[in-house]
Design an enzyme around this catalytic site. Structure first.
Site, PDB file in Angstrom:
ATOM      1  CD  GLU A 186     -11.347  26.539  -7.584  1.00  0.00           C
ATOM      2  OE1 GLU A 186     -12.240  26.697  -6.743  1.00  0.00           O
ATOM      3  OE2 GLU A 186     -10.741  25.472  -7.740  1.00  0.00           O
TER       4      GLU A 186
HETATM    5  C1  LIG Z   1     -11.721  21.465 -16.324  1.00  0.00           C
HETATM    6  C2  LIG Z   1     -12.669  21.729 -15.191  1.00  0.00           C
HETATM    7  C3  LIG Z   1     -12.272  21.481 -13.899  1.00  0.00           C
HETATM    8  C4  LIG Z   1     -13.161  21.685 -12.832  1.00  0.00           C
HETATM    9  N1  LIG Z   1     -12.806  21.357 -11.541  1.00  0.00           N
HETATM   10  C5  LIG Z   1     -13.745  21.374 -10.563  1.00  0.00           C
HETATM   11  C6  LIG Z   1     -13.465  20.843  -9.257  1.00  0.00           C
HETATM   12  O1  LIG Z   1     -12.362  20.396  -8.961  1.00  0.00           O
HETATM   13  N2  LIG Z   1     -14.475  20.831  -8.338  1.00  0.00           N
HETATM   14  C7  LIG Z   1     -15.711  21.307  -8.609  1.00  0.00           C
HETATM   15  O2  LIG Z   1     -16.576  21.253  -7.746  1.00  0.00           O
HETATM   16  N3  LIG Z   1     -16.008  21.827  -9.843  1.00  0.00           N
HETATM   17  C8  LIG Z   1     -15.066  21.855 -10.808  1.00  0.00           C
HETATM   18  N4  LIG Z   1     -15.348  22.362 -12.056  1.00  0.00           N
HETATM   19  C9  LIG Z   1     -16.670  22.906 -12.289  1.00  0.00           C
HETATM   20  C10 LIG Z   1     -16.658  24.424 -12.409  1.00  0.00           C
HETATM   21  O3  LIG Z   1     -16.402  24.987 -11.157  1.00  0.00           O
HETATM   22  C11 LIG Z   1     -18.016  24.842 -13.000  1.00  0.00           C
HETATM   23  O4  LIG Z   1     -17.997  24.466 -14.364  1.00  0.00           O
HETATM   24  C12 LIG Z   1     -18.286  26.318 -12.833  1.00  0.00           C
HETATM   25  O5  LIG Z   1     -18.522  26.608 -11.482  1.00  0.00           O
HETATM   26  C13 LIG Z   1     -19.473  26.797 -13.660  1.00  0.00           C
HETATM   27  O6  LIG Z   1     -20.578  25.958 -13.510  1.00  0.00           O
HETATM   28  P1  LIG Z   1     -21.355  25.434 -14.819  1.00  0.00           P
HETATM   29  O7  LIG Z   1     -20.336  24.793 -15.693  1.00  0.00           O
HETATM   30  O8  LIG Z   1     -22.488  24.617 -14.378  1.00  0.00           O
HETATM   31  O9  LIG Z   1     -21.837  26.736 -15.544  1.00  0.00           O
HETATM   32  P2  LIG Z   1     -23.153  27.574 -15.206  1.00  0.00           P
HETATM   33  O10 LIG Z   1     -23.261  27.748 -13.723  1.00  0.00           O
HETATM   34  O11 LIG Z   1     -24.282  26.980 -15.927  1.00  0.00           O
HETATM   35  O12 LIG Z   1     -22.765  28.969 -15.820  1.00  0.00           O
HETATM   36  C14 LIG Z   1     -22.869  29.257 -17.224  1.00  0.00           C
HETATM   37  C15 LIG Z   1     -22.764  30.766 -17.420  1.00  0.00           C
HETATM   38  O13 LIG Z   1     -23.835  31.420 -16.725  1.00  0.00           O
HETATM   39  C16 LIG Z   1     -23.332  32.344 -15.781  1.00  0.00           C
HETATM   40  N5  LIG Z   1     -24.174  32.297 -14.569  1.00  0.00           N
HETATM   41  C17 LIG Z   1     -24.649  31.211 -13.944  1.00  0.00           C
HETATM   42  N6  LIG Z   1     -25.357  31.573 -12.871  1.00  0.00           N
HETATM   43  C18 LIG Z   1     -25.317  32.903 -12.804  1.00  0.00           C
HETATM   44  C19 LIG Z   1     -25.877  33.872 -11.926  1.00  0.00           C
HETATM   45  N7  LIG Z   1     -26.597  33.535 -10.858  1.00  0.00           N
HETATM   46  N8  LIG Z   1     -25.638  35.172 -12.180  1.00  0.00           N
HETATM   47  C20 LIG Z   1     -24.893  35.541 -13.243  1.00  0.00           C
HETATM   48  N9  LIG Z   1     -24.366  34.681 -14.114  1.00  0.00           N
HETATM   49  C21 LIG Z   1     -24.556  33.382 -13.895  1.00  0.00           C
HETATM   50  C22 LIG Z   1     -21.911  31.904 -15.481  1.00  0.00           C
HETATM   51  O14 LIG Z   1     -21.107  32.989 -15.042  1.00  0.00           O
HETATM   52  C23 LIG Z   1     -21.475  31.359 -16.838  1.00  0.00           C
HETATM   53  O15 LIG Z   1     -21.027  32.400 -17.650  1.00  0.00           O
HETATM   54  C24 LIG Z   1     -14.452  22.200 -13.105  1.00  0.00           C
HETATM   55  C25 LIG Z   1     -14.830  22.485 -14.431  1.00  0.00           C
HETATM   56  C26 LIG Z   1     -13.972  22.230 -15.454  1.00  0.00           C
HETATM   57  C27 LIG Z   1     -14.433  22.500 -16.861  1.00  0.00           C
END
Ligand SMILES: Cc1cc2nc3c(=O)[nH]c(=O)nc-3n(C[C@H](O)[C@H](O)[C@H](O)COP(=O)(O)OP(=O)(O)OC[C@H]3O[C@@H](n4cnc5c(N)ncnc54)[C@H](O)[C@@H]3O)c2cc1C
Length: 606
Positions: free
Chosen positions: A449
């Site tokens: 989220e």
């Molecule tokens: C168990 C689980 C359930 C989930 N359920 C859903 C779901 O129902 N629907 C859905 O759509 N998604 C879902 N997700 C996905 C989840 O929302 C994403 O994993 C999350 O938004 C982070 O994206 P990412 O994993 O690609 O990490 P990244 O975006 O790659 O982030 C990695 C790190 O970099 C930081 N970061 C990235 N971009 C920036 C920026 N611009 N500025 C500062 N810091 C930044 C982040 O804060 C984080 O610390 C789920 C994930 C998991 C693990």
């Protein structure tokens, strides 16, 4: 203790609902709530507590052990007992408890709905996620859906016959939602499209709980502008929906895998979904093209509040399990009898260090409950108040508080579950006791989220700028009045400490806004997370004060439960002495002008 009943603190829930927020009085003049009274509200909460204790909590360890399984042919099986428990929630109206009756909801205030959400989350977060998303998707469609979506789909969601999901994440689009690449190709029929793409990490992306699943999907129509402005939002059913609401053929959205090896929430199916890879994936647009993010925010805001309440539920359960253990576990001797020849062993609750841990957990979980229920209370006011200016004022507070609730409560819940393990010692680390599962299950809250880093940026980059900063200024003024009104009842020292902390928040906000206005955006955003934590730490202190003032009034009025009310006063004193000083320390961090981590010579590739 491992096999004993799931602990719930109904007394504290009732304190927040009826003594602090006084929902039985403050909502009774709203026509939609005029038929409800305190007894009805309380019996609703008690019934949910019974279901949480008897039905949902016993599935927590089962879900953790069994997890969710993919059969390789497009079907996911959830843990034993989940389908029956979900049916029970749906049939009892619990999924739609705060949705309006004309759409099939029970029509209770959202504040009460949040209390029931706390109970089911505290009993079993993984299970609770299915219900939370279903409720959120129902609300989104009730607000923005086309007439057939509202008439056919919403009641099916509210009754739990179907479930809802949200599909944002893709391999290259996590935090950067604007990078979404899923394509939406118009069919020529108004509002109907074919989608092509792949979505990752989708909670409840497939399951065997419901006969159909309604996916809410972000995708891009041809020639849409880049970034979030080019995103539209669609309804994609697992099974196509006939005009009479019966189910048609399976749609071309297929689960291709489930994350079976993840840290926690094993009972929640985290799925990879292929859209239009084999059969065509039929989709129906919600709202106009290009307004996808605006509409998705409706669901995301609710989901963020749901994450905050997950933090409260998890924290409270972890605290209550730890307290129970500390009362039973004999280990060590009382400090005052150490020099006796054969001092008896005492329960570990008598050791000052254990008491400090328990008190930290107690005060944090109780103030978080007060804070998150208050956000829900403002959301109710924003929905129901007859005066448009008041509705706007309450909605502003909701906007300001949501990123803080989401991030601060999820981070605090993780810290709290860490303390719960510590209280149990080695027994906390093994899975015979529930607290290590709570720690694993709660970690996801700071990631999904919108990661907590993104919440900090939202607070600083969007929320502090609402109405050119006037929302924050108004909040400061209101907080000043609240603190002033709390003087003269016996807590003036604590009020003075909170006033000092409030000034610190104001100074940090001003400092960061000035940096941003000077174009020093990276330097300002570098401090976004510490600022959010500073703000959240202050707010929980303000809630400790409000609870103590209410408790003092009850004591002054001759209330009998002196230990309970006195506990609220002790909470305030503990918080102000032991937690609140972090506000000043974080203020120094935020305004330090220190930027060494931004030095480009650091973190070069290996
Ligand atoms: C168990 C689980 C359930 C989930 N359920 C859903 C779901 O129902 N629907 C859905 O759509 N998604 C879902 N997700 C996905 C989840 O929302 C994403 O994993 C999350 O938004 C982070 O994206 P990412 O994993 O690609 O990490 P990244 O975006 O790659 O982030 C990695 C790190 O970099 C930081 N970061 C990235 N971009 C920036 C920026 N611009 N500025 C500062 N810091 C930044 C982040 O804060 C984080 O610390 C789920 C994930 C998991 C693990």
């Amino acid at each position: 203790m491992a096999a004993s009943t799931h602990p719930i603190d109904l007394r504290d829930l009732a304190f927040v609902l009826f003594e602090e927020l006084q929902i039985q009085d403050r909502f009774k003049d709203f026509p939609e709530y005029s038929s409800f009274d305190k007894d009805f509200y309380m019996s609703t909460v008690e019934e949910m507590a019974r279901i949480a204790r008897e039905v949902i909590a016993p599935l927590n360890a089962v879900g953790d052990r069994e997890g969710c399984h993919f059969d390789g042919k497009g079907n996911v099986r959830t843990p034993t007992g989940f389908p029956e428990a979900f049916r029970l929630l749906g049939e009892g109206g619990w999924i739609s408890i705060s949705a309006m009756p004309d759409m099939g909801g029970m029509g209770l205030p959202y504040t009460l709905g949040v209390a029931t959400t706390e109970l089911r989350s505290g009993a079993n977060v993984a299970f609770s996620i299915y219900a939370g998303l279903t409720h959120g998707v129902g609300n989104l469609l009730a607000t923005f859906g086309t007439p057939w979506m509202q008439q056919i789909v919403v009641p099916k969601l509210y009754s739990g016959t179907w479930a809802g999901t949200m599909l944002l994440t893709e391999a290259g689009a996590g935090s950067s939602v604007g990078e979404n690449r899923t394509r939406a190709v118009p069919t020529g029929e108004e509002g109907r499209y074919l989608l092509e793409g792949e979505k990752l990490f989708i909670s409840g992306g497939d399951q065997d709980l419901t006969e159909n699943i309604v996916h809410i999907v972000l995708a891009r129509v041809p020639d849409a502008p880049p970034g979030t402005k080019g995103l539209s939002i669609f309804l994609v059913p697992k099974f196509l929906i006939n005009p009479d609401g019966s189910l048609g053929a399976r749609n071309g959205i297929e689960v291709t895998g489930v994350e079976e090896h993840k840290m926690g929430i094993h009972g929640s199916a985290t799925c990879t979904l292929a859209l239009g890879a084999g059969e065509p994936c039929h989709a129906w647009r919600i709202g106009d093209e290009g307004v996808g993010m605006k509409i998705m925010f409706h669901l995301m805001n609710e989901a963020r509040l749901e994450v905050a309440i997950q933090g409260v539920g998890t924290s409270s359960a972890a605290y209550l399990y730890a307290r129970r253990y500390a009362l039973e576990r004999l280990q060590g001797v009382d400090l005052t009898s150490m020099h006796e020849e054969h001092p008896p062993q005492v329960p570990i609750v008598q050791h000052p260090d254990v008491r400090r841990m328990l008190m930290t957990m107690r005060v944090l979980s109780e103030t978080m409950r007060s804070f998150v229920y208050t956000i829900a209370y403002h959301a109710d006011m924003a929905r129901s108040h007859p005066d448009p200016a008041e509705r706007e004022r309450h909605q502003d507070i909701v906007e300001l508080y949501i990123p803080i609730g989401k991030a601060h409560c999820s981070d605090t819940a993780f810290e709290l579950t860490r303390l719960a393990i510590q209280v149990l010692g080695g027994y906390g680390y093994i899975s015979d006791y529930p607290v290590e599962q709570y720690l694993r299950d709660t970690k996801i809250s700071s990631i999904y989220e919108g990661t907590n880093g993104i919440q900090g940026m939202d607070l600083l980059g969007r929320k502090l700028r609402i109405k050119n900063g006037m929302l924050f200024v108004t909040w400061l003024q209101e907080m000043t009045r609240t603190l002033e009104a709390s003087k003269g009842v016996g807590f003036d020292d604590e009020v003075a400490a909170l006033e000092h902390a409030r000034d610190d928040i104001g100074a940090s906000a001003m400092h960061l806004m000035q940096m941003a206005m000077a174009g020093r955006i990276p330097a300002a955003m570098y401090q976004a997370s510490p600022f959010l934590t500073q703000f959240g730490t202050f707010l929980l202190g303000a809630h400790a004060l409000r609870q103590a003032v209410v408790a003092q009034a009850a004591l002054d009025g001759g209330a009998h439960e002196t230990a309970f009310y006195n506990g609220k006063i002790l909470n305030l004193k503990f918080y102000v002495a032991n937690v609140l000083p972090q506000v000043e320390a974080l203020g120094r961090v935020v305004r330090s002008q220190e930027e060494s981590a931004l030095d480009e010579t650091l973190f070069a590739e290996e």
